[in-house]
Design a protein around this motif. Structure first.
Motif, mmCIF file in Angstrom:
data_model
loop_
_atom_site.group_PDB
_atom_site.id
_atom_site.type_symbol
_atom_site.label_atom_id
_atom_site.label_comp_id
_atom_site.label_asym_id
_atom_site.label_seq_id
_atom_site.Cartn_x
_atom_site.Cartn_y
_atom_site.Cartn_z
ATOM 1 N N LEU A 1 0.842 -1.204 -0.143
ATOM 2 C CA LEU A 1 -0.106 -0.115 0.008
ATOM 3 C C LEU A 1 0.798 1.131 0.083
ATOM 4 O O LEU A 1 0.458 2.195 -0.800
ATOM 5 C CB LEU A 1 -0.808 0.164 1.320
ATOM 6 C CG LEU A 1 -1.708 1.278 1.522
ATOM 7 C CD1 LEU A 1 -2.749 1.611 0.338
ATOM 8 C CD2 LEU A 1 -2.191 1.211 2.711
ATOM 9 N N TRP A 2 1.995 1.047 0.861
ATOM 10 C CA TRP A 2 2.806 2.463 0.897
ATOM 11 C C TRP A 2 3.560 2.671 -0.214
ATOM 12 O O TRP A 2 3.675 3.867 -0.599
ATOM 13 C CB TRP A 2 3.626 2.369 2.158
ATOM 14 C CG TRP A 2 2.528 2.056 3.465
ATOM 15 C CD1 TRP A 2 2.565 1.014 4.078
ATOM 16 C CD2 TRP A 2 1.699 3.080 3.899
ATOM 17 N NE1 TRP A 2 1.501 1.192 4.999
ATOM 18 C CE2 TRP A 2 0.664 2.544 5.047
ATOM 19 C CE3 TRP A 2 1.212 4.290 3.507
ATOM 20 C CZ2 TRP A 2 -0.141 2.998 5.703
ATOM 21 C CZ3 TRP A 2 0.117 4.691 4.162
ATOM 22 C CH2 TRP A 2 -0.709 4.239 5.132
ATOM 23 N N THR A 3 4.079 1.702 -0.846
ATOM 24 C CA THR A 3 5.298 2.143 -2.041
ATOM 25 C C THR A 3 4.161 2.287 -3.115
ATOM 26 O O THR A 3 4.561 3.492 -3.991
ATOM 27 C CB THR A 3 5.825 0.720 -2.268
ATOM 28 O OG1 THR A 3 4.837 -0.430 -2.543
ATOM 29 C CG2 THR A 3 6.757 0.205 -1.374
ATOM 30 N N ALA A 4 2.813 1.760 -3.325
ATOM 31 C CA ALA A 4 2.035 2.200 -4.398
ATOM 32 C C ALA A 4 1.528 3.631 -4.271
ATOM 33 O O ALA A 4 1.581 4.489 -5.163
ATOM 34 C CB ALA A 4 0.928 1.252 -4.337
ATOM 35 N N SER A 5 1.388 4.080 -2.971
ATOM 36 C CA SER A 5 0.769 5.356 -2.614
ATOM 37 C C SER A 5 2.081 6.512 -2.934
ATOM 38 O O SER A 5 1.723 7.640 -3.445
ATOM 39 C CB SER A 5 0.484 5.451 -1.150
ATOM 40 O OG SER A 5 -0.606 4.504 -0.854
ATOM 41 N N ALA A 6 3.329 6.006 -2.730
ATOM 42 C CA ALA A 6 4.276 6.964 -3.020
ATOM 43 C C ALA A 6 4.619 7.145 -4.483
ATOM 44 O O ALA A 6 4.979 8.172 -4.961
ATOM 45 C CB ALA A 6 5.724 5.960 -2.439
ATOM 46 N N HIS A 7 4.386 5.917 -5.147
ATOM 47 C CA HIS A 7 4.477 6.100 -6.677
ATOM 48 C C HIS A 7 3.416 6.891 -7.369
ATOM 49 O O HIS A 7 3.511 7.834 -8.115
ATOM 50 C CB HIS A 7 4.240 4.689 -7.494
ATOM 51 C CG HIS A 7 5.482 3.788 -7.449
ATOM 52 N ND1 HIS A 7 6.706 4.112 -7.527
ATOM 53 C CD2 HIS A 7 5.531 2.539 -7.073
ATOM 54 C CE1 HIS A 7 7.564 3.134 -7.449
ATOM 55 N NE2 HIS A 7 6.583 2.209 -7.206
ATOM 56 N N ILE A 8 2.181 6.937 -6.838
ATOM 57 C CA ILE A 8 0.957 7.879 -7.248
ATOM 58 C C ILE A 8 1.349 9.261 -6.651
ATOM 59 O O ILE A 8 1.350 10.159 -7.587
ATOM 60 C CB ILE A 8 -0.400 7.404 -6.554
ATOM 61 C CG1 ILE A 8 -0.424 5.961 -7.124
ATOM 62 C CG2 ILE A 8 -1.461 8.223 -6.847
ATOM 63 C CD1 ILE A 8 -1.623 5.415 -6.229
ATOM 64 N N ILE A 9 1.854 9.462 -5.319
ATOM 65 C CA ILE A 9 2.076 10.700 -5.130
ATOM 66 C C ILE A 9 2.994 11.580 -5.808
ATOM 67 O O ILE A 9 3.178 12.457 -6.232
ATOM 68 C CB ILE A 9 2.299 10.809 -3.390
ATOM 69 C CG1 ILE A 9 1.137 10.593 -2.583
ATOM 70 C CG2 ILE A 9 2.889 12.073 -3.100
ATOM 71 C CD1 ILE A 9 1.433 10.270 -1.309
ATOM 72 N N THR A 10 4.033 10.576 -6.061
ATOM 73 C CA THR A 10 5.392 11.029 -7.019
ATOM 74 C C THR A 10 4.700 11.754 -8.274
ATOM 75 O O THR A 10 5.241 12.461 -8.991
ATOM 76 C CB THR A 10 6.447 10.090 -7.314
ATOM 77 O OG1 THR A 10 7.003 9.681 -6.003
ATOM 78 C CG2 THR A 10 7.442 10.381 -8.042
ATOM 79 N N ALA A 11 3.695 10.784 -8.999
ATOM 80 C CA ALA A 11 3.300 11.154 -10.049
ATOM 81 C C ALA A 11 2.276 12.316 -10.201
ATOM 82 O O ALA A 11 2.313 13.266 -10.910
ATOM 83 C CB ALA A 11 2.592 9.935 -10.808
ATOM 84 N N ILE A 12 1.666 12.478 -9.304
ATOM 85 C CA ILE A 12 0.408 13.441 -9.436
ATOM 86 C C ILE A 12 0.978 14.869 -8.338
ATOM 87 O O ILE A 12 0.559 16.186 -8.769
ATOM 88 C CB ILE A 12 -0.744 12.889 -8.729
ATOM 89 C CG1 ILE A 12 -0.818 12.599 -7.505
ATOM 90 C CG2 ILE A 12 -1.557 12.056 -9.782
ATOM 91 C CD1 ILE A 12 -2.179 11.801 -7.101
ATOM 92 N N ILE A 13 1.739 14.804 -7.265
ATOM 93 C CA ILE A 13 2.041 16.204 -6.625
ATOM 94 C C ILE A 13 3.339 16.544 -7.377
ATOM 95 O O ILE A 13 4.497 16.118 -7.094
ATOM 96 C CB ILE A 13 2.278 15.724 -5.196
ATOM 97 C CG1 ILE A 13 1.209 15.550 -4.426
ATOM 98 C CG2 ILE A 13 2.677 17.356 -4.580
ATOM 99 C CD1 ILE A 13 1.223 15.542 -2.867
ATOM 100 N N GLY A 14 3.248 17.267 -8.504
ATOM 101 C CA GLY A 14 4.234 17.566 -9.315
ATOM 102 C C GLY A 14 4.158 19.185 -9.632
ATOM 103 O O GLY A 14 3.719 19.900 -8.868
ATOM 104 N N SER A 15 4.700 19.423 -10.712
ATOM 105 C CA SER A 15 4.466 20.843 -11.291
ATOM 106 C C SER A 15 3.012 21.346 -11.204
ATOM 107 O O SER A 15 2.833 22.741 -11.117
ATOM 108 C CB SER A 15 5.188 20.619 -12.648
ATOM 109 O OG SER A 15 4.399 19.999 -13.518
ATOM 110 N N GLY A 16 2.149 20.572 -11.282
ATOM 111 C CA GLY A 16 0.714 20.942 -11.482
ATOM 112 C C GLY A 16 0.252 21.877 -10.231
ATOM 113 O O GLY A 16 -0.533 22.655 -10.492
ATOM 114 N N VAL A 17 0.855 21.324 -9.089
ATOM 115 C CA VAL A 17 0.282 21.918 -7.738
ATOM 116 C C VAL A 17 0.864 23.572 -7.870
ATOM 117 O O VAL A 17 0.222 24.331 -7.099
ATOM 118 C CB VAL A 17 1.209 21.153 -6.602
ATOM 119 C CG1 VAL A 17 2.705 21.425 -6.525
ATOM 120 C CG2 VAL A 17 0.377 21.784 -5.201
#
Length: 480
Positions: free
Chosen positions: A37-53
């Motif tokens: 769960l935590w490695t998958a969450s880290a991958h997702i957060i890496t992908a979506i909290i990016g330049s868009g924020v």
């Protein structure tokens, strides 16, 4: 200890190397997955909290308090819902066989034509994301230099900086990092990148909140930027469309969801863990998005910069601004690899199928590193040449098109609707045999249609913005 043969290169490749010791395998003969769960969450957060924020304060400024906040919440809910639909399609319903990539899921549920359409959109979007991250990382690196210059010479000082050397330097670094074989080897890089994303988001929120608390916040309105002498009704509309695209971009990660899900352990069931990871990651990022967008808008009002940390809404403390931009760079270095890996794997898997006996394609050469050569690094000539060439081309494209907000809007429009909404909904309908004109079918098609309209509007707005930027842009010119 006996020698065992096991596959590398992720979930698609057939490359084989020899390993000393006992190797564990999944039910399909591939190396046992270790993700949770935590490695998958880290991958997702890496992908979506990016330049868009960084553009959310600008986006909320264009839409205003009501539409801006509502858009953030609505896109969050849609993303969680459709991502859950997609997670359920990971294994084939009849055989239970794993689908290792997004396009395989589409092929097994919607057929060959949709498979080709999905592959085209997915890889075009992933390539665009990589180019966008190259642009954004270079802007942040240049902002560090400019911040130091403004601190020493004053806010009005001559501080011209070229982004080009930074793009080239980033490209060289990514050539080395791109030799990481597959998603399974990216966990630590994603964890570091996720920590960096929380760090710079927190700094941006803190600086904006401090400005609001100090009473220096600028004027805001319920409907956002106001039509007047400096803004026509048409320009206001185009900006709103681009803001929708920016916010859509901030939630886009479905194009790598299946590849992330394929890193999870077989038990408990991958879809259950992935649904929890979707909720954890999207809820966490939505909280940060709300703070960045709302606090940023409250601090800068209708004059919110297109990039909260590199648009120099904040000059001091300069060291904190530098730290935030440094965190952005480190995050985007990792996010680049997360989005590039599916592209790398697709080409390499095709090459293995086409030339299975070629040493150039399948040969792995082990290089020992460190004391007594205890750490091994595997080199493959196809991987070395193909991935390096891809990074070089992406860097060159980034050098000639450094437009931040309009690029974000276009990527959001191109990727959000087909990959996050359309394909998951259509697969869910096909898999569950939902009849036409039933209430469930109508509800799903309503979501589909609304997101399509928003995507088209965002694409039109971004094209208009790019057209304006191209009229005044001179390639390779030193930027102010």
């Amino acid at each position: 200890m006996q020698d065992q043969i096991f596959q590398v290169e992720g979930c698609e490749s057939g490359l084989e190397i020899q390993k000393i010791g006992n190797a564990e395998f999944d039910d399909d003969g591939k190396p046992r997955r270790t993700g949770n769960l935590w490695t998958a969450s880290a991958h997702i957060i890496t992908a979506i909290i990016g330049s868009g924020v960084l553009s959310l304060a600008w986006g909320v400024a264009q839409l205003g308090w009501i539409a801006g906040v509502a858009t953030l919440v609505i896109f969050s809910g849609i993303t969680i819902y459709t991502s859950s639909l997609l997670a359920d399609c990971y294994r084939s319903p009849v055989t239970g066989k794993r689908n290792y990539t997004y396009k395989e899921v589409v092929k097994n549920n919607l057929g060959q034509v949709m498979y080709m359409a999905c592959a085209t959109v997915q890889y075009a979007n992933l390539s665009g994301m990589v180019i966008g991250y190259t642009i954004t990382a270079s802007i942040s690196m240049a902002a560090i230099q400019k911040s130091d210059c403004f601190h020493s010479r004053g806010h009005g000082g001559p501080c011209s900086v070229s982004h080009n050397p930074y793009m080239i330097g980033l490209g060289i670094l990514e050539i080395f990092l791109s030799q990481i074989p597959n998603f399974h080897k990216l966990s630590m890089l994603s964890v570091v990148a996720a920590i960096m994303s929380f760090a710079y988001s927190s700094i941006g929120v803190g600086l904006a909140l401090a400005k609001v608390i100090s009473g220096k916040g600028e004027r805001t309105t319920l409907t956002g930027v106001e039509i007047g002498l400096n803004l026509s009704a048409a320009e206001k509309t185009w900006r709103m469309f681009r803001a929708f695209g920016d916010i859509a971009f901030a939630y886009t990660y479905s194009q790598i969801l299946v590849e992330i899900q394929d890193t999870l352990k077989a038990t408990p069931p991958e879809n259950q863990v992935m649904k929890k990871a979707n909720i954890v990651a999207v809820s966490t990022t939505t909280a940060f998005y709300m703070m960045c967008g709302c606090f940023g808008y409250a601090a800068f009002g209708n004059n919110a910069p297109g990039n909260l940390l590199t648009g120099f809404g904040f000059y001091e403390p300069f060291w904190l601004v530098d730290l935030a931009n440094g965190c952005i760079v480190l995050h985007l270095v990792g996010a680049y690899q997360v989005f590039a890996q599916p592209i790398f794997s697709a080409v390499e898997s095709w090459a293995v199928t086409k030339w299975p006996k070629s040493k150039f394609v399948t040969g792995e050469y082990i290089i020992g590193i460190g004391t007594n050569r205890r750490h091994n690094f595997s080199v493959n000539f196809l991987r070395l040449i193909w991935r390096s060439s891809f990074v070089i081309v992406a860097t060159v494209v980034a050098l000639i098109m450094p437009f931040f907000n309009d690029i974000l809007a276009f990527l959001g429009a191109m990727g959000y609707w087909p990959l996050t909404v359309y394909f998951p909904i259509q697969m869910y309908i096909a898999k569950n045999k939902i009849g036409r004109w039933t209430w469930r079918w109508l509800g799903l098609q309503l979501i589909n249609s609304v997101c399509l309209i928003i995507a088209v509007a965002a694409a039109c707005g971004s094209i208009q913005g790019l057209n304006k930027a191209l009229k005044t842009y001179k390639p390779f010119e030193v930027k102010e």
